[in-house]
Design a protein around this motif. Sequence first.
Motif, PDB file in Angstrom:
ATOM      1  N   VAL A  68       0.478  -1.033   0.048  1.00 16.96           N
ATOM      2  CA  VAL A  68       0.517  -0.008  -0.306  1.00 16.96           C
ATOM      3  C   VAL A  68       0.512   1.224  -0.109  1.00 16.96           C
ATOM      4  N   ASN A  80      -3.507   6.315   3.936  1.00 20.64           N
ATOM      5  CA  ASN A  80      -3.924   6.355   4.632  1.00 20.64           C
ATOM      6  C   ASN A  80      -5.262   5.899   3.761  1.00 20.64           C
ATOM      7  N   SER A  83      -4.872   3.115   1.434  1.00 19.23           N
ATOM      8  CA  SER A  83      -5.862   1.585   2.745  1.00 19.23           C
ATOM      9  C   SER A  83      -7.450   1.563   2.593  1.00 19.23           C
ATOM     10  N   THR A  87      -8.877  -2.109   1.536  1.00 18.87           N
ATOM     11  CA  THR A  87     -10.550  -2.139   1.975  1.00 18.87           C
ATOM     12  C   THR A  87     -11.319  -2.835   1.383  1.00 18.87           C
ATOM     13  N   ARG A  97      -5.453  -9.343   0.127  1.00 14.64           N
ATOM     14  CA  ARG A  97      -3.921  -8.499   0.858  1.00 14.64           C
ATOM     15  C   ARG A  97      -3.093  -9.506   1.161  1.00 14.64           C
TER      16      ARG A  97
END
Length: 164
Positions: A68, A80, A83, A87, A97
Amino acid sequence: MDTTARTPDGTTPDEGAADRLARDLALVLPALHRALDRRVDADFPHPKPAEGQITLMRLIRDRDGITVREAAEVLLVKPNNLSATVTHMVAAGLVERRRDPDDKRVTHLHLTPTAAERTHAVDELISGYVEQALATLSDGERGALGAAVGALHVLERGLHPSAP
């Protein structure tokens, strides 16, 4: 005494041409992107992932196992934020992942078969649209675009924040 020829706006002819070129490129490149995106939206048979997701899927395809943090650096986004996107993509079955065997804190990103297939399908659609449009141009116009592609890559690298 400066004897350089100037246009009415005070620039030299070369400066004026560079200003026009910069403005024209800044306007036409996003317009081309939007036109392609609208065509894909109309023709893609699945729910089309957001552009940021497609960009990330292309990057993962080209650099399987990227982290990432590495992807965020390449895509010029905050880790972030990326990320959170990852997700969402994991939940949608587009990205896997996998923990690094040597450092359990690090995960590597991999496309699922579905994501690989859909990324390929989007790229094929885009290539087809561009090929159709290129066919309407003259040989000289196609040649000019072909010559410009290399310069556009150099321009992109020069605009990247990590450029010296």
